[in-house]
Design an enzyme around this catalytic site. Structure first.
Site, short mmCIF file in Angstrom:
data_model
loop_
_atom_site.label_atom_id
_atom_site.label_comp_id
_atom_site.label_asym_id
_atom_site.label_seq_id
_atom_site.Cartn_x
_atom_site.Cartn_y
_atom_site.Cartn_z
N ARG A 101 0.78 -1.29 -0.12
CA ARG A 101 0.04 0.04 0.00
C ARG A 101 0.90 1.33 0.01
O ARG A 101 1.79 1.23 0.88
CB ARG A 101 -0.95 0.05 1.37
N HIS A 128 -7.47 1.08 -6.49
CA HIS A 128 -7.52 0.09 -5.40
C HIS A 128 -7.93 -1.12 -6.03
O HIS A 128 -9.28 -1.40 -5.57
CB HIS A 128 -8.39 0.91 -4.24
N GLN A 131 -9.83 -4.03 -3.61
CA GLN A 131 -11.21 -3.54 -3.27
C GLN A 131 -12.12 -3.77 -4.32
O GLN A 131 -13.19 -4.39 -4.07
CB GLN A 131 -11.01 -2.03 -2.99
N ASP A 224 -17.50 6.97 -1.78
CA ASP A 224 -16.31 6.51 -1.05
C ASP A 224 -15.93 7.90 -0.36
O ASP A 224 -16.61 8.97 -0.50
CB ASP A 224 -15.04 6.29 -2.02
N CYS A 264 -16.44 1.29 0.37
CA CYS A 264 -15.33 0.29 0.66
C CYS A 264 -14.79 0.63 2.14
O CYS A 264 -14.15 -0.04 2.71
CB CYS A 264 -14.09 0.72 -0.15
N ARG A 292 -13.12 -8.71 1.08
CA ARG A 292 -11.74 -8.62 0.80
C ARG A 292 -10.99 -9.89 1.09
O ARG A 292 -9.84 -10.14 0.36
CB ARG A 292 -11.34 -7.44 1.72
N1 CP Z 1 -11.19 -0.10 2.09
C1 CP Z 1 -9.90 -0.08 2.74
O1 CP Z 1 -8.95 -0.39 1.85
O2 CP Z 1 -9.86 -0.09 4.02
P1 CP Z 1 -8.42 0.10 4.95
O3 CP Z 1 -8.07 1.61 4.52
O4 CP Z 1 -9.06 -0.05 6.36
O5 CP Z 1 -7.38 -0.86 4.51
#
Ligand code: CP
Length: 307
Positions: A101, A128, A131, A224, A264, A292
């Protein structure tokens, strides 16, 4: 050839379907696949905070017989002191895959170009894709299909989730609508890439500034946070620009009566969505969060088998 998953269109329509099918099987038989038995280690690196991604990768890697190695960039040499490609060459001697990430997509591209093990984008500023696999699995569970459905995303059109919805939705043959103000538009080159995919799959891509028009008759409604990680200083300006894209009961009522709502998470309740909607009967956000786990396990199995 090593397969990576850096953006949604790294998968063809057939490959995306194969991973979603596998995710369905893995969800039904959670501990049936052990490709990481040994245990082999998967490095999971975070430049940004996370709850869902951290937990679902850690649990998923353990479910597959492996061992997650969670690395915070702040406590590693990555992020200024060592390049992504040098880091990748160190990690590939010891781990089966790298999950990262990060901020710039270019770091992921550099990481992947320097290694023989699969690299997975666990969120970048642009995309992403993990997701989206979870979102598509959730939509398919609730709607029985993906191709031909209309999905409307409302809010910040430059959000990484929008870019991923454009590419992944078009790959799945969906009609992807984005409703956003003129100063928060998606990247033109991502829209062009999604358009080109949609021509092949029978889907479509349309950008609206009118939220009501965009949500009318939709099968799936998505939003989002208006304040993505790193944009906290812009909150007041963003709230001012995006307030007419808030998903509330009146807006949701313009979608199909059996439309579902996805987010998400984490949600900023009262801003991009009201509690009435996110806690309401059309919301499938907890299935989405659980998926997920299953979607990423399927992705890891598929990448390991196809690399
Ligand atoms: N949706 C998502 O990626 O959540 P986090 O930021 O908690 O990993």
């Amino acid at each position: 050839m090593t397969r990576h998953f850096l953006r949604d269109d790294d998968l063809s329509q057939a490959e995306q379907t194969a991973i979603l099918d596998l995710a369905e099987h893995i969800k039904a038989d959670r501990w049936g696949r052990k490709p990481l038995a040994g245990p082999q280690t998967v490095a999971v690196i975070f430049d940004k905070s996370s709850t869902r991604t951290r937990v679902s990768f850690a649990v998923g890697i353990a479910d597959l017989g492996g061992q997650p190695l969670i690395i915070s960039t702040a406590n590693s040499q990555l992020g200024g002191k060592e390049s992504p490609s040098d880091t990748a060459r160190v990690l590939e001697r010891q781990v089966a895959a790298i999950v990262w990430r990060t901020y710039a997509q270019s770091g992921l591209v550099e990481m992947a170009s320097g290694t023989t093990v699969p690299v997975i984008n666990a969120l970048s500023d642009e995309f992403h894709p993990c997701q989206l696999l979870a979102d598509l699995l959730t939509i398919r569970e609730h709607k029985g299909t993906l191709a031909g459905l209309t999905v409307t995303f409302l809010g910040d059109g430059a959000d990484n989730m929008v870019h991923s919805y454009l590419l992944a939705g078009a790959t799945a043959g969906m009609h992807v609508r984005v409703a956003c103000p003129a100063d928060y538009m998606p990247e033109e080159r991502v829209v062009a890439d999604a358009d080109a995919i949609a021509v092949q799959t029978g889907g479509s891509v349309t950008i609206f500034t009118d939220a009501l028009e965009a949500v009318s008759g939709a099968d799936v409604v998505v939003t989002d946070t208006w304040v993505s990680m790193g944009k906290e200083d812009e909150k007041a300006a963003r709230v001012a620009s995006l307030s007419s894209y808030k998903v509330d009961g009146d807006l949701m009522a313009l979608a199909k009566p059996d439309a579902i709502f996805l987010h998400c998470l984490p949600a900023d309740r009262g801003y991009e969505v009201t509690s009435e909607v996110i806690d309401g009967p059309q919301s499938v956000i907890w299935d989405e969060a659980e998926n997920r786990l299953h979607a990423q396990k399927a992705l890891m199995v598929w990448l390991l088998e196809n690399s």
